[in-house]
Design a protein around this motif. Sequence first.
Motif: not given
Length: 219
Positions: A27, A31, A206
């Motif tokens: 996660i 960014q 991801g």
Amino acid sequence: MIPAVLLKFVMALTGAVLVLYLVVHMIGNLQIFWGPTALNGYAEWLRTLLEPVLGWEGFVWVVRVALTVSVVGHIWAATLLALRAKRARPVKYAAGNKVKGSYTARTMRWGGVIVLLFIIWHILDLTAGVVNPNGEHLKPYENITADFTPDRWYITLWYVLALVAIWFHLRHGLWSAIQTLGRSSNRREKTLKAGATVFTTVLIVGFLIVPISATFGWI
């Protein structure tokens, strides 16, 4: 002798710690799509967490120690279990079980080795900056974009292959942990396996999207 049940519990517990870290790390990595200010600011923010108590980078070092203990504990338990399984199998697999047993053992064993090598490289590359072409502290955006340029396609390929190995290792590991913790049953087996596959796939995609995007100039 340490009971096998305890060793399996250590593997499941340390694995859970590592998976939780991977989720948070993934996660945080995303960014990068918000630009250098977002990613570099995130890297600095992590070092200020609990700063009055732990000091600058104190939280980061707590995480590093916890991860080191988890990795060592995971490898220790896995090695003992593998050695015991080998000693307890004086007779070779029957033809039907040999393929399945050998495939699973090879996948986890070699997958674990690749994952360990990848962790070492990743630390040298994007944490210590020793093998990174930029290697500037608290500049992860610049380090990542410098690392995965088109002319360094082999680095991107190495990351992709390592992450694929992590996919296989993590998928099987999640399923084994569920069984160890007694959450599996014949009725729910297919659902739990599908859930482990979906979770692992989303997590690895991801991670993969960052080096691939950097290589193709999408960030």
